[in-house]
Scaffold this active site. Structure first.
Site, PDB file in Angstrom:
ATOM      1  N   HIS A 112       0.814  -1.216   0.000  1.00  0.00           N
ATOM      2  CA  HIS A 112       0.000   0.000   0.000  1.00  0.00           C
ATOM      3  C   HIS A 112       0.853   1.273   0.000  1.00  0.00           C
ATOM      4  O   HIS A 112       2.041   1.254   0.321  1.00  0.00           O
ATOM      5  CB  HIS A 112      -0.912   0.012   1.235  1.00  0.00           C
ATOM      6  CG  HIS A 112      -0.133  -0.003   2.531  1.00  0.00           C
ATOM      7  ND1 HIS A 112       0.456   1.126   3.073  1.00  0.00           N
ATOM      8  CD2 HIS A 112       0.174  -1.021   3.367  1.00  0.00           C
ATOM      9  CE1 HIS A 112       1.067   0.813   4.188  1.00  0.00           C
ATOM     10  NE2 HIS A 112       0.918  -0.491   4.393  1.00  0.00           N
TER      11      HIS A 112
ATOM     12  N   GLU B 273      -2.267  -6.988   7.612  1.00  0.00           N
ATOM     13  CA  GLU B 273      -0.936  -6.996   8.212  1.00  0.00           C
ATOM     14  C   GLU B 273      -0.954  -7.802   9.512  1.00  0.00           C
ATOM     15  O   GLU B 273      -2.003  -8.029  10.115  1.00  0.00           O
ATOM     16  CB  GLU B 273      -0.474  -5.554   8.478  1.00  0.00           C
ATOM     17  CG  GLU B 273       0.938  -5.410   9.023  1.00  0.00           C
ATOM     18  CD  GLU B 273       2.012  -6.011   8.114  1.00  0.00           C
ATOM     19  OE1 GLU B 273       2.059  -7.270   8.021  1.00  0.00           O
ATOM     20  OE2 GLU B 273       2.801  -5.256   7.537  1.00  0.00           O
TER      21      GLU B 273
END
Length: 217
Positions: A17, A90
């Site tokens: 990202h 994550e």
């Protein structure tokens, strides 16, 4: 997985990202849902134009906003729908989340050092890296299996999750995963399908990958 006979084989592009405020502050994000900065959106937009020229066949992304927003930029350019999956989030890092690296080293010095040595550590009481791979890698493989021959999958995720997934797909022992190094914001790594499994073709790339000429493939 098919071998490379008759074509180049499938490709998996693992894309981190764009920038967040916590990235700038070097705060450990983990599974905390932090949005992109304006710079991060710009990074995603630029990278999406490059990745679109690789003609991806499918896009799958973490459902955390920083990855989802990044993925939407590629979806807008390619016209592909995006599949969101919480398994691509994550690493959950418990009490480490929200702390800067300096704060983590000051408060959890022994745990941090053990992690850097490659020992299995539940950082902040969270997930082991092998557990992250256990949830993320099967999702990536299932989407890759659905690709056409020579197809390309883009996976939009997070630095730690991408590293553990690459390590698992390459068959590396977990203590060696750290040797892959990190990914910069909005950079990506490319895995290619070889006769003996997945191979790392590009790592932490920010421009269009070039073919490897004269390799043993």
């Amino acid at each position: 997985m098919n071998g490379t006979t008759g074509g180049r084989g499938r490709r998996i592009v693992l894309w981190r990202h764009g920038q967040t405020a916590w990235n700038l502050e070097r705060r450990f994000q983990g599974s905390t849902d932090i949005e992109l900065t304006e710079t991060g959106v710009g990074q995603a937009r630029r990278a999406a134009r490059l990745l679109a020229s690789m003609k991806p066949d499918a896009i799958v992304a973490s459902d955390l906003s920083r990855a989802a927003t990044t993925a939407r930029e590629l979806g807008a350019v390619t016209g592909h729908d995006i599949t969101y999956d919480a398994a691509l989030r994550e690493t959950y890092a418990g009490s480490w989340q929200g702390l800067t690296h300096n704060e983590i080293m000051a408060r959890f010095g022994e745990q941090y050092a053990a992690w850097k040595r490659g020992e299995p550590v539940r950082r902040g009481g969270g997930e082991l890296e092998s557990e992250v791979a256990d949830r993320a890698a099967p999702v990536v493989i299932s989407h890759a299996d659905a690709l056409p021959d020579d197809g390309t999958l883009v996976v939009v995720s997070h630095g730690g999750t991408i590293r553990t997934t690459i390590g698992r797909l390459l068959g590396l022992e977990s203590r060696h995963w750290e040797s892959l190094g990190g990914l910069s914001n909005c950079c990506w790594s490319v895995l290619g399908e070889g006769a003996r499994g997945w191979r790392l073709l590009e790592h932490n790339a920010g421009t269009l990958p070039e073919p490897v000429l004269g390799d043993d493939d």
